[in-house]
Design a protein around this motif. Structure first.
Motif, PDB file in Angstrom:
ATOM      1  N   ALA B   2       0.982  -1.282  -0.041  1.00 17.99           N
ATOM      2  CA  ALA B   2       0.027   0.143   0.094  1.00 17.99           C
ATOM      3  C   ALA B   2       0.855   1.213   0.040  1.00 17.99           C
ATOM      4  CB  ALA B   2      -0.880   0.101   1.296  1.00 17.99           C
ATOM      5  N   VAL B   5       2.496   2.284  -3.573  1.00 17.52           N
ATOM      6  CA  VAL B   5       1.654   2.919  -4.357  1.00 17.52           C
ATOM      7  C   VAL B   5       1.083   4.492  -3.878  1.00 17.52           C
ATOM      8  CG1 VAL B   5      -0.662   2.545  -5.246  1.00 17.52           C
ATOM      9  CG2 VAL B   5       0.599   0.680  -4.745  1.00 17.52           C
ATOM     10  N   ALA B   6       0.963   4.608  -2.785  1.00 16.54           N
ATOM     11  CA  ALA B   6       0.791   6.280  -2.351  1.00 16.54           C
ATOM     12  C   ALA B   6       1.771   6.887  -2.594  1.00 16.54           C
ATOM     13  CB  ALA B   6       0.207   5.970  -0.819  1.00 16.54           C
ATOM     14  N   ILE B   9       2.113   7.836  -6.183  1.00 15.65           N
ATOM     15  CA  ILE B   9       0.933   8.807  -6.571  1.00 15.65           C
ATOM     16  C   ILE B   9       1.419  10.248  -6.155  1.00 15.65           C
ATOM     17  CG2 ILE B   9      -1.267   9.660  -6.194  1.00 15.65           C
ATOM     18  CD1 ILE B   9      -2.190   6.582  -6.626  1.00 15.65           C
ATOM     19  N   LEU B  12       4.418  11.380  -8.163  1.00 15.79           N
ATOM     20  CA  LEU B  12       3.919  11.945  -9.471  1.00 15.79           C
ATOM     21  C   LEU B  12       3.275  13.288  -9.474  1.00 15.79           C
ATOM     22  CD1 LEU B  12       2.572   8.601 -11.149  1.00 15.79           C
ATOM     23  CD2 LEU B  12       4.436   9.860 -11.864  1.00 15.79           C
ATOM     24  N   ALA B  13       2.226  13.386  -8.393  1.00 18.26           N
ATOM     25  CA  ALA B  13       1.365  14.636  -8.281  1.00 18.26           C
ATOM     26  C   ALA B  13       2.496  15.691  -8.141  1.00 18.26           C
ATOM     27  CB  ALA B  13       0.512  14.538  -7.204  1.00 18.26           C
ATOM     28  N   LEU B  15       5.679  16.007  -8.778  1.00 19.40           N
ATOM     29  CA  LEU B  15       6.512  16.128  -9.935  1.00 19.40           C
ATOM     30  C   LEU B  15       5.641  17.053 -11.029  1.00 19.40           C
ATOM     31  CD1 LEU B  15       8.312  12.870 -10.769  1.00 19.40           C
ATOM     32  CD2 LEU B  15       9.338  14.973 -10.526  1.00 19.40           C
ATOM     33  N   GLY B  16       4.362  16.552 -11.245  1.00 19.61           N
ATOM     34  CA  GLY B  16       3.442  17.393 -12.212  1.00 19.61           C
ATOM     35  C   GLY B  16       3.157  18.733 -11.776  1.00 19.61           C
ATOM     36  N   VAL B  17       2.953  19.050 -10.375  1.00 17.59           N
ATOM     37  CA  VAL B  17       2.956  20.350  -9.845  1.00 17.59           C
ATOM     38  C   VAL B  17       4.153  21.320 -10.153  1.00 17.59           C
ATOM     39  CG1 VAL B  17       2.359  21.898  -7.722  1.00 17.59           C
ATOM     40  CG2 VAL B  17       0.990  19.784  -8.199  1.00 17.59           C
ATOM     41  N   GLY B  19       6.877  20.618 -11.886  1.00 15.89           N
ATOM     42  CA  GLY B  19       7.060  20.780 -13.536  1.00 15.89           C
ATOM     43  C   GLY B  19       6.164  21.569 -14.064  1.00 15.89           C
ATOM     44  N   GLY B  20       4.884  21.682 -13.742  1.00 16.06           N
ATOM     45  CA  GLY B  20       4.037  22.676 -14.408  1.00 16.06           C
ATOM     46  C   GLY B  20       4.145  24.058 -14.012  1.00 16.06           C
ATOM     47  N   ALA B  23       7.551  25.333 -15.862  1.00 17.10           N
ATOM     48  CA  ALA B  23       7.208  25.694 -17.231  1.00 17.10           C
ATOM     49  C   ALA B  23       6.756  27.005 -17.492  1.00 17.10           C
ATOM     50  CB  ALA B  23       6.652  24.302 -17.853  1.00 17.10           C
ATOM     51  N   GLY B  27       8.049  30.138 -19.188  1.00 15.33           N
ATOM     52  CA  GLY B  27       7.183  30.557 -20.057  1.00 15.33           C
ATOM     53  C   GLY B  27       7.052  32.155 -20.168  1.00 15.33           C
ATOM     54  N   THR B  50       0.983  28.547 -35.708  1.00 19.44           N
ATOM     55  CA  THR B  50       2.507  28.207 -35.955  1.00 19.44           C
ATOM     56  C   THR B  50       2.909  26.967 -35.691  1.00 19.44           C
ATOM     57  OG1 THR B  50       3.166  29.320 -34.007  1.00 19.44           O
ATOM     58  CG2 THR B  50       3.504  30.753 -35.911  1.00 19.44           C
ATOM     59  N   ARG B  51       3.840  26.462 -36.081  1.00 20.34           N
ATOM     60  CA  ARG B  51       4.117  25.109 -35.712  1.00 20.34           C
ATOM     61  C   ARG B  51       5.557  25.107 -34.691  1.00 20.34           C
ATOM     62  NH1 ARG B  51       1.995  20.626 -37.213  1.00 20.34           N
ATOM     63  NH2 ARG B  51       3.998  19.246 -36.952  1.00 20.34           N
TER      64      ARG B  51
END
Lengths: 581, 51
Positions: B2, B5-6, B9, B12-13, B15-17, B19-20, B23, B27, B50-51
């Motif tokens: 258990a 897994v926690a 998660i 991951l959360a 890292l996401g926060v 990184g976001g 970035a 920017g 634009t690409r």
């Protein structure tokens, strides 16, 4: 061997919907999600960004019903918006459409996931309604595609009922598809989900219904004198794009990868995203195994295959040989333009991704106890938001309501009251505009949806300096006449409108000989001297009218079946189970 | 089982926060982008994107 097909809607023999208290929580969270995304729209005005154009009262013109000379790209949505804005102002229509897209997507996904946990439902809702696909398409103004995406979970639930052969299920499927039917891609997205989940036995009926319901756009497309081919240059211009070091395939797997860098949220450059995407896709695939145990293997296999198809179509242009294949199809296969900007087909992956992700959260939650369990559910629900914070508040400045200048209303009045016939050629010769009154945002020319007459605008597109040829031969012909000071009246053009404050060349020599009838700071309207000839006709009216009648007949039959007692007689209810195929 | 897994998660959360937010900050403050804005000239015809 029989297996129960369970849905999260609490109907049939599936998992029951959560108790009332939880039942209210999901819609509330979905409403908060919609509010968080669309809060700037609480202010009055119109959001005009890229392809999204709403006007106070959109006119009902022949082109709105597929009877124009151009490809019916905005059929039937233009007719539906025109009719809706007869009843409520265009501002309200826009808000209903956008809020419905976000709220409907979240609620549909939350209700669809087969679970008893509200936290897991919320995780599905956020994963489906708060992701790069929604953000990028919203910022590009593709609101009809978003409505199509919002319909998919509802279509999926209805298709599962068709699979169980529940009474009135086909009628429910028709009604669930309605938001998707506003556009051609939406109609095909809905058909794909229905076919994937309803089972092979229902396929002939589903195909027949789809043919009738989508007839308003495919019938006029087939009836065009020139084949509906598109410029092969569009393949490279609209191919999926890498949003970070992970490349285009990982960007698409994470539901992003749109061709237009201008609409990509900054957070998509997050250097951790490729790794997180791999982890999330793995989690979603693990969650689909849980889904297969609850729905049965066959429908989940169908949904997963559909998702894989969506990803494949989205990245086809960047795979070896894919671009060549698409270029050939664009040049030789009528209708292959639907594969241009193919990243939109990743919507087929968004649904299994969200459901699988939510069930992975449920699995993780079951493996911990106490407060940690709630924390896992909360983290699962918040992770999609944390990964894409700049979808909030309309992308922080991307979506801001503005008021078009009064010149537009004045020109509308002149054209509405002047009996002189003739269509309106619009200058500068460019499909897009950038006005100071809209903070310099790139926006589609509002003239076709503002003025009460048929307008002729340049439909070629420039992407990063590369010109992708248009599809309307009349627009090309009128453009040449304007540049070369030719006879506009012979082409059915009685008026020329010049929009000021936006870049683009103006044919000064042609304008010099026209009669100026309105001159404002933003618009000048000219009358073309001479007798105006008839413009080129569109497709024959009778078959187009029949196509609309066919679609309406199916919709009305579905409404009657669901709404009147007639739908409750006849077939006896069948047990709410289906045999696993 | 258990715990990992926690923890995964939460990592991951996080890292996401992180990184976001990172970035987004890059920017907004990227000096190259402001130079490009200053040097941008009005095009003859507007790009769809634009690409």
């Amino acid at each position: 061997m029989r297996a129960t097909v369970q849905t999260g809607t609490g109907r049939g023999n599936g998992v029951r919907a959560p108790p009332c208290a939880h039942g209210a929580a999901l819609p509330l969270v979905c409403a908060l999600l919609a509010l968080a995304v669309l809060a700037p729209l609480l202010r009055p005005g119109f959001v005009l960004v890229h392809d999204m154009v709403f006007t106070p009262r959109q006119p009902l013109l022949p082109a709105s019903f597929g009877l124009g000379s151009a490809l019916p790209r905005a059929v039937p949505v233009d007719a539906v918006v025109g009719l809706a804005s007869l009843v409520v102002p265009g501002e309200v229509v826009q808000r209903l459409a956008l809020a419905g897209a976000v709220f409907g997507a979240a609620l549909g996904a939350g209700r669809l996931v087969p679970t008893t946990s509200t936290g897991v439902r919320i995780a599905a809702a956020t994963a489906y309604a708060w992701n790069p696909l929604v953000a990028e398409r919203l910022f590009l103004g593709h609101w009809t595609l978003l409505l199509g995406c919002a319909a998919l979970p509802w279509v999926a639930a209805a298709a599962l009922r068709v699979r169980r052969q529940e009474r009135g299920a086909l009628a429910g499927l028709v009604l669930a598809s309605l938001p998707a039917l506003l556009s051609a891609p939406g109609g095909l997205l809905a058909l794909g989900v229905a076919l994937a989940l309803a089972g092979r036995r229902a396929a002939p009926a589903l195909l027949a219904l789809a043919v009738a319901l989508n007839a308003p756009w495919w019938v006029p497309s087939l009836l065009r004198a020139d084949p509906a081919l598109s410029d092969p240059a569009g393949v490279a211009a609209f191919a999926a794009r890498a949003e970070n070091w992970g490349g285009p395939v990982l960007s698409v797997l994470g539901l992003g990868g749109i061709w237009n860098a201008d609409v990509v949220p900054v957070s998509r450059a997050n250097p951790a995203l490729p790794v997180l995407t791999v982890a999330l896709v793995a989690a979603a695939l693990a969650g689909l195994r849980v889904l297969a145990r609850r729905w049965g293997r066959s429908p989940v296999a169908g949904l997963a295959a559909l998702g894989a198809t969506g990803v494949l179509l989205a990245v086809l242009a960047v795979l070896p040989g894919g671009a060549d294949l698409l270029r050939w199809a664009s040049a030789h296969v009528p209708g292959a333009g639907l594969l241009r900007d193919a990243q939109k087909w990743v919507a087929w992956w968004a649904l299994p991704f969200a459901l699988g992700f939510a069930l992975a959260v449920e699995t993780a939650r079951e493996r911990v106890r106490g407060r940690a369990s709630a924390a896992v559910a909360a983290a699962g629900a918040l992770l999609p938001i944390a990964l894409l914070p700049d979808l909030a508040w309309g992308g922080f400045g991307r979506l801001e309501p503005v008021r078009p200048p009064a010149d537009w209303t004045a020109v509308h009045a002149v054209l509405a009251h002047d009996p002189r016939p003739g269509d309106v050629a619009v200058l500068p010769l460019s499909a897009f505009r950038r006005f100071a009154w809209n903070d310099g945002r790139t926006q589609l020319d509002p003239a076709p949806r503002f003025l009460p007459r048929t307008t002729i605008t340049d439909d070629s597109l420039r992407v990063g300096g590369v010109v992708v040829g248009g599809e309307d031969e009349r627009a090309a012909r009128v453009g040449a006449l304007l540049r070369e000071d030719g006879d506009l009246t012979a082409a059915g053009v009685g008026w020329v409108l010049v929009e000021h404050g936006t870049p683009g060349p103006l044919p000064r020599r042609t304008l010099a000989r026209l009669e100026r009838v309105f001159d404002g700071p933003w618009l000048t309207l000219y009358r073309v001297p001479g007798a105006v000839g008839a413009g080129p006709g569109g497709p024959a009216a009778a078959p187009v009218a029949l196509s609309w009648a066919a679609a309406w007949a199916v919709i009305c039959a579905a409404l009657l079946w669901r709404g009147l007692p007639v739908g409750r007689f006849g077939l006896r209810p069948r047990p709410g189970t289906a045999t696993k195929e | 089982m258990a715990g990992p897994v926690a923890v995964l998660i939460v990592v991951l959360a996080g890292l996401g926060v992180a990184g976001g937010v990172g970035a987004a900050l890059v920017g907004v403050n990227d000096p190259d982008s402001s130079v490009q804005l200053e040097q941008r000239t009005e095009p003859e015809v507007i790009d769809y994107g634009t690409r």
